[in-house]
Scaffold this active site. Structure first.
Site, short mmCIF file in Angstrom:
data_model
loop_
_atom_site.label_atom_id
_atom_site.label_comp_id
_atom_site.label_asym_id
_atom_site.label_seq_id
_atom_site.Cartn_x
_atom_site.Cartn_y
_atom_site.Cartn_z
N GLU A 166 0.84 -1.20 0.00
CA GLU A 166 0.00 0.00 0.00
C GLU A 166 0.88 1.25 0.00
O GLU A 166 0.59 2.23 -0.70
CB GLU A 166 -0.94 -0.02 1.21
CG GLU A 166 -1.95 -1.17 1.12
CD GLU A 166 -2.94 -1.18 2.27
OE1 GLU A 166 -2.51 -1.41 3.41
OE2 GLU A 166 -4.15 -0.95 2.05
N GLU A 216 -3.34 -10.02 3.85
CA GLU A 216 -4.53 -9.66 4.62
C GLU A 216 -5.61 -10.73 4.49
O GLU A 216 -6.31 -11.06 5.44
CB GLU A 216 -5.11 -8.32 4.12
CG GLU A 216 -4.31 -7.10 4.51
CD GLU A 216 -3.22 -6.75 3.50
OE1 GLU A 216 -2.79 -7.65 2.74
OE2 GLU A 216 -2.78 -5.60 3.52
#
Ligand code: 1HE
Length: 261
Positions: free
Chosen positions: A115, A135
């Site tokens: 990210e 995740e």
């Protein structure tokens, strides 16, 4: 105005017009604690005016292992939303800060590390780089802007697959998928990123500003509005004295030509 102190897991070096920011927590694979995320925000909100481009890299064998999982305590929904929003503010400070940012990638670029890389404007990956979004298997979701930025690099279908299946992209596959614009031999990402940042720093500041602030907004606009915003930005950029000087230099044979490579 007093500057916030640099977070102890960050190193910041100013080399002429280029700021080099290093994640310096190699024993934890540069996992991003809340303090470190806010430290990144502080750096980009307080870059000196002399800085024209920035580079981010990671110390040790990996760029960044993502969110510091040891801090994932029992949060209620509201705290979880605020935590994610804190990441958004920090990574917006990178993407929509004062200068273009080049990420020098190696080793793990995973979860929140991906990210962070996605919030940069140019990504240089060496042969050791691998990309993943664990995740999915940790029972959580992206929260650092990944759902917005990563599909713009690789498409929503690839991101969905990565999170559903735990797929890991190596440097070759990652380059083909669109994670990085540059692919270099192992151990040379920082050198290449610095050279690119020095080149970027030579551009007219208003052109760089237009590229990081106007272009992503134009790309989101309906055609008619996008074309109008482009025309406004083009008018502003070309009216700047620096643009006039650069155009005159070309017409008088003093500027570099575009060369075939
Ligand atoms: C960590 C973290 C971390 C390592 N948080 N401590 N991210 C992940 O799910 C990735 C988790 N990490 C890994 O898969 C691996 O560590 C790596 C592939 C990145 C590197 O492997 P390796 O063998 O070089 O290192 P290691 O032995 O796994 O880790 C070294 C130490 O770093 C170890 O601590 P130690 O005290 O036992 O020495 C690890 O626990 C620690 N460490 N990664 C905390 N991430 C805004 S939402 C974003 C959501 C996410 O980012 S989720 C994805 C999280």
């Amino acid at each position: 105005m007093t500057q916030p102190a640099l977070h102890p897991d960050l190193q910041l070096e100013l080399r002429g017009p280029v700021a080099l920011l290093r994640l310096n927590r190699p024993t934890k694979r540069n996992a991003l604690s809340d303090g470190l995320v806010m430290g990144i925000r502080d750096v980009f909100q307080n870059l000196p005016d002399t800085v024209r481009a920035a580079v981010i890299d990671g110390a040790g064998d990996h760029f960044c292992a993502g969110l510091d999982l040891s801090e994932l305590k029992e949060r209620d929904a509201g705290q979880g939303v605020r935590h994610s929003r804190m990441w958004h503010v920090a990574l917006d400070a990178v993407q929509f800060g004062p200068v273009p940012v080049v990420a020098a990638l190696h080793g793990a670029v995973v979860g929140g590390g991906l990210e962070l890389a996605s919030a940069c404007h140019v990504r240089v990956a060496d042969d050791s780089t691998f990309y993943a979004l664990p995740e999915g298997s940790r029972g959580i979701f992206v929260g650092g802007g990944g759902a917005v930025r990563i599909p713009r690099l690789i498409g929503a279908a690839r991101m969905t697959d990565m999170m559903l299946t735990g797929r890991v992209y190596n440097a070759d596959e990652g380059e083909r998928a669109g994670f990085a614009q540059y692919r270099v031999p192992a151990g040379t990402a920082l050198e290449e990123a610095r050279a690119l940042a020095e080149r970027i720093a030579e551009n007219a500041p208003l052109t760089n500003y237009a590229l990081i602030h106007a272009l992503p907004r134009i790309a989101e606009q309906p055609t008619d509005q996008g074309l109008f915003t482009e025309a406004l930005m083009a008018g502003v950029a070309q009216a700047a004295p620096e643009a006039k000087d650069r155009l005159r230099a070309f017409l008088e044979g003093r500027a570099e030509k575009v060369k075939r490579n």
